[in-house]
Scaffold this motif. Structure first.
Motif, PDB file in Angstrom:
ATOM      1  N   GLY A 158      -6.767  -3.313  12.407  1.00 48.57           N
ATOM      2  CA  GLY A 158      -7.218  -4.626  12.847  1.00 48.57           C
ATOM      3  C   GLY A 158      -7.982  -4.584  14.156  1.00 48.57           C
ATOM      4  O   GLY A 158      -7.607  -3.871  15.092  1.00 48.57           O
ATOM      5  N   VAL A 159      -9.037  -5.387  14.248  1.00 50.55           N
ATOM      6  CA  VAL A 159      -9.820  -5.477  15.485  1.00 50.55           C
ATOM      7  C   VAL A 159      -9.001  -6.153  16.578  1.00 50.55           C
ATOM      8  O   VAL A 159      -9.015  -5.731  17.743  1.00 50.55           O
ATOM      9  N   THR A 160      -8.244  -7.211  16.211  1.00 54.76           N
ATOM     10  CA  THR A 160      -7.396  -7.879  17.195  1.00 54.76           C
ATOM     11  C   THR A 160      -6.271  -6.952  17.632  1.00 54.76           C
ATOM     12  O   THR A 160      -5.937  -6.894  18.827  1.00 54.76           O
ATOM     13  N   ARG A 161      -5.683  -6.219  16.700  1.00 56.48           N
ATOM     14  CA  ARG A 161      -4.648  -5.234  17.032  1.00 56.48           C
ATOM     15  C   ARG A 161      -5.175  -4.234  18.051  1.00 56.48           C
ATOM     16  O   ARG A 161      -4.531  -3.967  19.080  1.00 56.48           O
ATOM     17  N   ARG A 162      -6.316  -3.664  17.757  1.00 54.77           N
ATOM     18  CA  ARG A 162      -6.936  -2.665  18.638  1.00 54.77           C
ATOM     19  C   ARG A 162      -7.177  -3.234  20.036  1.00 54.77           C
ATOM     20  O   ARG A 162      -6.916  -2.570  21.048  1.00 54.77           O
ATOM     21  N   SER A 163      -7.647  -4.474  20.081  1.00 54.59           N
ATOM     22  CA  SER A 163      -7.955  -5.100  21.372  1.00 54.59           C
ATOM     23  C   SER A 163      -6.684  -5.381  22.163  1.00 54.59           C
ATOM     24  O   SER A 163      -6.636  -5.158  23.376  1.00 54.59           O
ATOM     25  N   GLU A 173       2.384   4.131  18.797  1.00 54.51           N
ATOM     26  CA  GLU A 173       1.882   3.942  17.439  1.00 54.51           C
ATOM     27  C   GLU A 173       2.486   5.026  16.552  1.00 54.51           C
ATOM     28  O   GLU A 173       2.202   6.202  16.728  1.00 54.51           O
ATOM     29  N   GLY A 174       3.325   4.628  15.622  1.00 56.37           N
ATOM     30  CA  GLY A 174       3.991   5.612  14.776  1.00 56.37           C
ATOM     31  C   GLY A 174       5.003   4.958  13.866  1.00 56.37           C
ATOM     32  O   GLY A 174       4.999   3.734  13.675  1.00 56.37           O
ATOM     33  N   THR A 209       4.253  -0.191  17.271  1.00 57.45           N
ATOM     34  CA  THR A 209       3.518  -0.677  16.108  1.00 57.45           C
ATOM     35  C   THR A 209       3.222   0.494  15.192  1.00 57.45           C
ATOM     36  O   THR A 209       3.180   1.650  15.637  1.00 57.45           O
ATOM     37  N   SER A 210       3.061   0.210  13.915  1.00 60.69           N
ATOM     38  CA  SER A 210       2.769   1.285  12.962  1.00 60.69           C
ATOM     39  C   SER A 210       1.376   1.852  13.215  1.00 60.69           C
ATOM     40  O   SER A 210       0.466   1.140  13.664  1.00 60.69           O
ATOM     41  N   ALA A 211       1.221   3.126  12.937  1.00 60.80           N
ATOM     42  CA  ALA A 211      -0.062   3.792  13.123  1.00 60.80           C
ATOM     43  C   ALA A 211      -0.991   3.484  11.953  1.00 60.80           C
ATOM     44  O   ALA A 211      -0.544   3.285  10.819  1.00 60.80           O
ATOM     45  N   CYS A 212      -2.274   3.449  12.218  1.00 57.49           N
ATOM     46  CA  CYS A 212      -3.274   3.224  11.170  1.00 57.49           C
ATOM     47  C   CYS A 212      -3.671   4.577  10.590  1.00 57.49           C
ATOM     48  O   CYS A 212      -4.668   5.186  10.999  1.00 57.49           O
ATOM     49  N   VAL A 213      -2.872   5.041   9.636  1.00 57.71           N
ATOM     50  CA  VAL A 213      -3.080   6.377   9.082  1.00 57.71           C
ATOM     51  C   VAL A 213      -3.311   6.328   7.567  1.00 57.71           C
ATOM     52  O   VAL A 213      -2.986   7.265   6.862  1.00 57.71           O
ATOM     53  N   GLY A 214      -3.866   5.210   7.081  1.00 58.05           N
ATOM     54  CA  GLY A 214      -4.223   5.137   5.678  1.00 58.05           C
ATOM     55  C   GLY A 214      -3.580   4.015   4.897  1.00 58.05           C
ATOM     56  O   GLY A 214      -4.102   3.592   3.869  1.00 58.05           O
ATOM     57  N   THR A 215      -2.432   3.515   5.372  1.00 53.79           N
ATOM     58  CA  THR A 215      -1.750   2.445   4.647  1.00 53.79           C
ATOM     59  C   THR A 215      -1.750   1.127   5.408  1.00 53.79           C
ATOM     60  O   THR A 215      -1.267   0.120   4.896  1.00 53.79           O
ATOM     61  N   VAL A 216      -2.264   1.133   6.621  1.00 50.97           N
ATOM     62  CA  VAL A 216      -2.290  -0.061   7.464  1.00 50.97           C
ATOM     63  C   VAL A 216      -3.731  -0.370   7.840  1.00 50.97           C
ATOM     64  O   VAL A 216      -4.481   0.526   8.229  1.00 50.97           O
ATOM     65  N   LEU A 217      -4.119  -1.637   7.726  1.00 49.57           N
ATOM     66  CA  LEU A 217      -5.477  -2.028   8.081  1.00 49.57           C
ATOM     67  C   LEU A 217      -5.679  -1.912   9.586  1.00 49.57           C
ATOM     68  O   LEU A 217      -4.889  -2.445  10.365  1.00 49.57           O
ATOM     69  N   ALA A 229       0.850  -1.195   0.000  1.00 49.00           N
ATOM     70  CA  ALA A 229       0.000   0.000   0.000  1.00 49.00           C
ATOM     71  C   ALA A 229       0.881   1.239   0.000  1.00 49.00           C
ATOM     72  O   ALA A 229       2.063   1.179   0.317  1.00 49.00           O
ATOM     73  N   ALA A 230       0.270   2.358  -0.355  1.00 49.14           N
ATOM     74  CA  ALA A 230       0.950   3.650  -0.330  1.00 49.14           C
ATOM     75  C   ALA A 230      -0.071   4.715   0.023  1.00 49.14           C
ATOM     76  O   ALA A 230      -1.284   4.487  -0.110  1.00 49.14           O
ATOM     77  N   PRO A 231       0.377   5.878   0.484  1.00 49.23           N
ATOM     78  CA  PRO A 231      -0.555   6.935   0.857  1.00 49.23           C
ATOM     79  C   PRO A 231      -1.518   7.270  -0.282  1.00 49.23           C
ATOM     80  O   PRO A 231      -1.123   7.382  -1.442  1.00 49.23           O
ATOM     81  N   GLY A 232      -2.791   7.381   0.068  1.00 49.05           N
ATOM     82  CA  GLY A 232      -3.810   7.704  -0.913  1.00 49.05           C
ATOM     83  C   GLY A 232      -4.460   6.504  -1.565  1.00 49.05           C
ATOM     84  O   GLY A 232      -5.476   6.635  -2.249  1.00 49.05           O
ATOM     85  N   LEU A 233      -3.878   5.313  -1.381  1.00 51.74           N
ATOM     86  CA  LEU A 233      -4.462   4.107  -1.952  1.00 51.74           C
ATOM     87  C   LEU A 233      -5.415   3.455  -0.940  1.00 51.74           C
ATOM     88  O   LEU A 233      -5.971   4.131  -0.094  1.00 51.74           O
ATOM     89  N   THR A 234      -5.585   2.137  -1.007  1.00 52.86           N
ATOM     90  CA  THR A 234      -6.651   1.477  -0.249  1.00 52.86           C
ATOM     91  C   THR A 234      -6.146   0.625   0.915  1.00 52.86           C
ATOM     92  O   THR A 234      -6.832  -0.291   1.367  1.00 52.86           O
ATOM     93  N   GLY A 235      -4.958   0.924   1.423  1.00 52.45           N
ATOM     94  CA  GLY A 235      -4.374   0.092   2.470  1.00 52.45           C
ATOM     95  C   GLY A 235      -5.211  -0.023   3.723  1.00 52.45           C
ATOM     96  O   GLY A 235      -5.177  -1.047   4.413  1.00 52.45           O
ATOM     97  N   ALA A 236      -5.979   1.009   4.042  1.00 56.78           N
ATOM     98  CA  ALA A 236      -6.783   0.985   5.261  1.00 56.78           C
ATOM     99  C   ALA A 236      -8.149   0.349   5.050  1.00 56.78           C
ATOM    100  O   ALA A 236      -8.896   0.154   6.019  1.00 56.78           O
ATOM    101  N   ALA A 237      -8.498   0.050   3.807  1.00 53.70           N
ATOM    102  CA  ALA A 237      -9.765  -0.610   3.504  1.00 53.70           C
ATOM    103  C   ALA A 237      -9.527  -2.111   3.368  1.00 53.70           C
ATOM    104  O   ALA A 237      -8.485  -2.546   2.874  1.00 53.70           O
ATOM    105  N   LYS A 238     -10.506  -2.894   3.797  1.00 56.49           N
ATOM    106  CA  LYS A 238     -10.346  -4.352   3.683  1.00 56.49           C
ATOM    107  C   LYS A 238     -10.962  -4.796   2.354  1.00 56.49           C
ATOM    108  O   LYS A 238     -12.094  -5.274   2.289  1.00 56.49           O
TER     109      LYS A 238
END
Length: 357
Positions: A257-262, A276-277, A247-255, A186-195
């Motif tokens: 995750g529900v398990t990650r969040r938990s 997160e960063g 862990t990497s931040a969820c800022v558009g290129t990372v999904l 994924a890259a900024p502006g693409l669909t990395g944060a969408a499943k």
């Protein structure tokens, strides 16, 4: 609230041997369907017998990949209750993915109701063997017929279910990870944060190459500088360095995750600092060589928590915790699975009961 019509299958399938389920190969008797048209919006929610779709070869989904999906599980407790883990989070993520993919969103409460209704109909398919579960796959596909490159006006929402065996039938086995530095996910502006399926299609080439080299997963780097860690194959990834969790931040290129969040919520409850960063792969490898990389683990619906024993970046290797599961990784796994299968009390409000089995 949806008015869901239920049509039962005339003949039910024979239930499989629960000791030989595998993953995603066996499907239950029924599925949930709901359609979207501009005139009616989302309408006709229904549970019907599982069957193939009849779609025109020129459907938008086949040519321009306008679709998205989710993944969650239903669990059978020792008390024979069927329950879900944070289905509202999956519903919200699907809602957000719809926005990115130009698909009319489904309200979170309707998503959860649809999932619960289908699981209750299929409750006899929820496995009894420890560690096994009923995998639930909601998805939306674009059904307009035509070759123009534009958002479809018509859609189908479907949920199917598949009984799945334990991810670690013989105990948790730490894995080897290959750090990919040629291809990107994924890259900024693409669909990395969408499943959406396109993200996974883009990952297949690197995954195949890594598998040939004996690695279980690919660790993706950022798509701009190929410098910062992002996520692993079908999982998010976390690093314990000098007692802190990165862990990497969820800022558009990372999904997101529900398990990650938990897991992050649990770690912070336990007093860990979670950062997160941006985290450079060079810094991860340096920490590994200096003995400061204490644990590495992936998080995802299928494995829950997956320990990592080795990272390989451009031939440079680091080995983590003597190739054993670390104490934080083990505690997260035990806590998450304990709540999901009802062995531990839910003090977070994450468990959603569906019915008695």
């Amino acid at each position: 609230m949806l008015d869901i019509k239920i049509t039962k299958a005339a003949a039910l399938k024979q239930k499989p041997d629960e000791s030989k389920l595998g993953f995603g190969m066996i499907f239950t008797d029924h599925m949930f369907l709901m359609d979207y048209t501009p005139a009616q919006g989302w309408h006709e929610p229904r549970v019907v017998p599982y069957a193939p779709f009849q779609l025109d070869p020129a459907c938008v989904v086949f040519h321009y990949a306008q679709e998205l999906f989710e993944g969650l599980k239903a669990y059978r407790t020792a008390g024979n209750t069927i329950q879900l883990f944070r289905p509202d989070c999956n519903g919200q993520r699907m809602f957000d993915s719809c926005d990115r993919m130009c698909i009319p969103p489904i309200p979170v409460e309707d998503f959860v109701q649809a999932v619960k209704t289908l699981v209750e109909v299929e409750k006899d398919w929820v496995p009894h063997i420890e560690g096994s579960s009923l995998y639930i796959r909601p998805f939306i596909i674009a059904t307009d017929v035509g070759m123009g490159v534009h958002a479809s006006k018509n859609y189908t929402f479907c949920i199917i279910c598949s009984p799945s065996g334990a991810y670690y039938p013989e105990g948790i086995d730490p894995v080897r990870i290959y750090v990919e530095d040629e291809y990107i996910r994924a890259a900024p502006g693409l669909t990395g944060a969408a499943k959406c399926g396109g993200n996974y299609a883009a990952s297949v080439k690197a995954g195949e190459l890594a598998e040939k080299k004996g690695f279980a997963q690919v660790l993706w780097l950022d798509g701009v500088e190929k410098k910062y860690v992002e996520e692993v194959g079908a999982m998010n990834i976390l690093f314990k360095i000098d007692g802190k969790i990165y862990t990497s931040a969820c800022v558009g290129t990372v999904l997101p995750g529900v398990t990650r969040r938990s897991c992050i919520e649990l770690l912070r409850d336990w007093g860990y600092e979670v950062i997160e960063g941006k985290l450079a792969i060079a810094d991860v490898m340096k920490a590994g060589h200096e003995g400061r990389l204490e644990e590495v683990f992936g998080t995802g619906t299928a494995a829950v928590v997956s320990p990592v024993k080795e990272l390989d970046w451009k031939g440079d290797k680091v080995f983590i915790n003597d190739s054993k599961i670390g104490p934080v990784t083990q505690k997260l796994y035990d806590t998450m699975t304990g709540m999901q299968w009802g062995r531990l009390a839910d003090n977070k409000g994450w468990i959603v009961p569906v019915c008695n089995g």
